[in-house]
Design a protein around this motif. Structure first.
Motif, PDB file in Angstrom:
ATOM      1  N   GLY A 142      26.377 113.061  34.214  1.00 16.70           N
ATOM      2  CA  GLY A 142      27.691 113.646  34.012  1.00 16.70           C
ATOM      3  C   GLY A 142      28.884 112.731  34.161  1.00 16.70           C
ATOM      4  N   ILE A 143      28.657 111.461  34.473  1.00 19.73           N
ATOM      5  CA  ILE A 143      29.778 110.515  34.554  1.00 19.73           C
ATOM      6  C   ILE A 143      30.106 110.038  33.137  1.00 19.73           C
ATOM      7  CG2 ILE A 143      30.605 108.322  35.465  1.00 19.73           C
ATOM      8  CD1 ILE A 143      30.256 110.404  37.620  1.00 19.73           C
ATOM      9  N   PRO A 144      31.372 110.118  32.707  1.00 21.27           N
ATOM     10  CA  PRO A 144      31.710 109.671  31.350  1.00 21.27           C
ATOM     11  C   PRO A 144      31.303 108.222  31.101  1.00 21.27           C
ATOM     12  CG  PRO A 144      33.538 110.898  32.320  1.00 21.27           C
ATOM     13  CD  PRO A 144      32.528 110.696  33.409  1.00 21.27           C
ATOM     14  N   GLU A 145      30.834 107.961  29.893  1.00 19.11           N
ATOM     15  CA  GLU A 145      30.362 106.616  29.561  1.00 19.11           C
ATOM     16  C   GLU A 145      31.447 105.572  29.768  1.00 19.11           C
ATOM     17  OE1 GLU A 145      28.275 104.194  25.821  1.00 19.11           O
ATOM     18  OE2 GLU A 145      28.670 106.360  25.682  1.00 19.11           O
ATOM     19  N   GLN A 146      32.691 105.913  29.430  1.00 18.14           N
ATOM     20  CA  GLN A 146      33.778 104.960  29.601  1.00 18.14           C
ATOM     21  C   GLN A 146      33.972 104.597  31.069  1.00 18.14           C
ATOM     22  OE1 GLN A 146      37.498 106.135  27.801  1.00 18.14           O
ATOM     23  NE2 GLN A 146      38.628 104.391  28.628  1.00 18.14           N
ATOM     24  N   THR A 147      33.845 105.601  31.942  1.00 22.80           N
ATOM     25  CA  THR A 147      33.985 105.354  33.379  1.00 22.80           C
ATOM     26  C   THR A 147      32.895 104.417  33.869  1.00 22.80           C
ATOM     27  OG1 THR A 147      35.001 107.523  33.745  1.00 22.80           O
ATOM     28  CG2 THR A 147      34.029 106.434  35.666  1.00 22.80           C
ATOM     29  N   THR A 202      31.179 102.280  32.119  1.00 20.43           N
ATOM     30  CA  THR A 202      31.382 100.958  31.522  1.00 20.43           C
ATOM     31  C   THR A 202      32.479 100.177  32.234  1.00 20.43           C
ATOM     32  OG1 THR A 202      30.657 101.775  29.361  1.00 20.43           O
ATOM     33  CG2 THR A 202      31.938  99.735  29.395  1.00 20.43           C
ATOM     34  N   GLU A 203      33.563 100.868  32.557  1.00 19.90           N
ATOM     35  CA  GLU A 203      34.726 100.187  33.116  1.00 19.90           C
ATOM     36  C   GLU A 203      34.687 100.042  34.630  1.00 19.90           C
ATOM     37  OE1 GLU A 203      38.079 102.403  31.737  1.00 19.90           O
ATOM     38  OE2 GLU A 203      37.897 101.721  29.650  1.00 19.90           O
ATOM     39  N   GLU A 237      33.189 109.444  40.502  1.00 21.54           N
ATOM     40  CA  GLU A 237      33.905 110.708  40.308  1.00 21.54           C
ATOM     41  C   GLU A 237      35.268 110.697  40.982  1.00 21.54           C
ATOM     42  OE1 GLU A 237      31.496 114.774  39.564  1.00 21.54           O
ATOM     43  OE2 GLU A 237      31.487 114.051  41.637  1.00 21.54           O
ATOM     44  N   LYS A 293      22.931 102.785  34.638  1.00 14.78           N
ATOM     45  CA  LYS A 293      24.109 103.287  33.941  1.00 14.78           C
ATOM     46  C   LYS A 293      23.753 104.496  33.080  1.00 14.78           C
ATOM     47  CE  LYS A 293      26.856  99.058  33.987  1.00 14.78           C
ATOM     48  NZ  LYS A 293      27.601  98.047  33.216  1.00 14.78           N
ATOM     49  N   SER A 294      22.610 104.450  32.415  1.00 17.69           N
ATOM     50  CA  SER A 294      22.172 105.580  31.589  1.00 17.69           C
ATOM     51  C   SER A 294      21.949 106.829  32.430  1.00 17.69           C
ATOM     52  CB  SER A 294      20.893 105.222  30.831  1.00 17.69           C
ATOM     53  OG  SER A 294      21.110 104.168  29.923  1.00 17.69           O
ATOM     54  N   ILE A 299      25.315 108.344  33.398  1.00 15.23           N
ATOM     55  CA  ILE A 299      25.927 109.004  32.246  1.00 15.23           C
ATOM     56  C   ILE A 299      25.234 110.342  31.987  1.00 15.23           C
ATOM     57  CG2 ILE A 299      26.263 108.856  29.747  1.00 15.23           C
ATOM     58  CD1 ILE A 299      26.568 105.768  30.184  1.00 15.23           C
TER      59      ILE A 299
END
Length: 340
Positions: free
Chosen positions: A50-55, A57-58, A24, A43-44, A47
């Motif tokens: 509330g953490i964006p999937e792109q965040t 992933t990256e 965050e 990771k799931s 997500i």
């Protein structure tokens, strides 16, 4: 370019909240897992929380490490800016041989610190515990313990002894072998609050047991308590306050006697057979002979062991949540998961 923080035990109850807050705030995170099979679920869960999937992933990557073996540690910590070591065994039962708990805790802590030193990582935040602070008998008048206090390992049960010896080993290592490492410890009380994901280990066992109605009475003990989100915030605040190096910080938002904890739950769930009557200490000592989950609390019977969180408030700016609210959030989670 954002800093990269290495978090051990990445799938743990506290660690997930810590990773959530780090992401965050824009940090990149490298987390250790026992098996890469758990990376996808981690990771799931983040997500879903509330953490964006792109965040995710990256910014989040995982490496497979074992606290009991040296393989891979130096490489895993290469290129990171700070280590947050949260991983440590947390048993429900008192082991027959306390060394089966103590050695992994101490050796794992030293293995992580040595890897940090070898990789040139000079900032470390270590998750310890209030059990490394509290000793019995209680202080005169029930005065609160603080960061200047240390548990007496001569009288401690296995788990408090493991946390105390692991923390002392960390301070000794930095003092004698790695003075370049800036070490801070965070010492949480009983951690409460809703987990991220479905797995939470043994941390919520106290609440689960109280809600189960398994016991006709509750023991005459109490707990310094803290919300899991405040524990995570304390780690990050320590990282962001360089002057916290060389310091211990108790992470405690309040104190609950077991009878108080049970009464709060009883008021929320009046139809459940939640015991609130306090058991005589002698009875608990006898039961401990047959129930390993009781054995570990015997030294605390009849003792009040409050721990002050004032230092974390004053120096790290932590505003601790009401632990009664955290308790009810925990109970709601357990009920939703059909664990009670």
């Amino acid at each position: 370019m954002s800093q990269t923080i290495f978090v051990t035990g990445a799938t743990g109850y506290v660690a997930k909240h810590l990773i959530f807050q780090l992401l965050e705030k824009g940090y990149a995170v490298r987390g250790s897992v026992r098996s890469m099979d758990s990376e996808g679920a981690l990771k799931s869960d983040l997500i879903a929380a509330g953490i964006p999937e792109q965040t995710v992933t990256e910014k989040l990557s995982c490496v497979e490490l074992d606290l009991g073996h040296d393989m891979g540690w130096d490489t895993a910590l290469t290129g990171v800016d700070a280590l947050m070591h949260t991983a440590s065994p947390f048993p429900l039962d008192v082991p027959k041989d306390e060394e089966t708990l103590i050695r992994p805790a101490v050796d794992g802590t030293l293995r992580a610190l040595k890897a940090a030193q070898n990789a040139g990582v000079n900032r470390v935040i270590l998750t310890s515990s209030t059990v490394a602070i509290v000793s019995y008998p209680q202080k005169p008048g029930g005065a609160a313990f603080d960061e200047t206090d240390w548990a007496d390992t001569k009288t401690s049960a296995a788990y408090p002894k493991s946390k105390t010896l692991a923390e002392r080993a960390a301070w000794d290592f930095v003092a004698n072998e790695a003075p370049e490492i800036a070490l801070t410890t965070v010492n949480p009380g009983l951690v409460l609050g809703q987990p991220i994901g479905q797995r939470y280990g043994a941390s919520l066992a106290v609440v689960e047991r109280a809600l189960s109605g398994k016991d006709p009475m509750v023991p005459n003990v109490g707990f310094p308590c803290v919300d899991v989100r405040d524990v995570a915030a304390s780690h990050i605040a320590a990282l962001e306050h360089p002057e916290s190096a060389g310091e211990r910080f108790a992470s405690c938002g309040g104190y609950l006697e077991f009878s108080e904890l049970a009464a709060i739950l009883k008021a929320q769930y009046p139809d459940r057979k939640i015991a609130t009557r306090v058991a005589p200490n002698l009875m608990m000592r006898i039961l401990a002979l047959f129930d390993p989950t009781i054995r570990g609390i015997v030294p605390a019977l009849g003792q009040r062991a409050e721990v002050s969180g004032a230092k974390a408030q004053a120096q790290l700016g932590i505003q601790f949540r009401n632990v009664s609210d955290s308790l009810l959030e925990t109970a709601a989670f357990l009920q939703k998961q059909d664990r009670i």
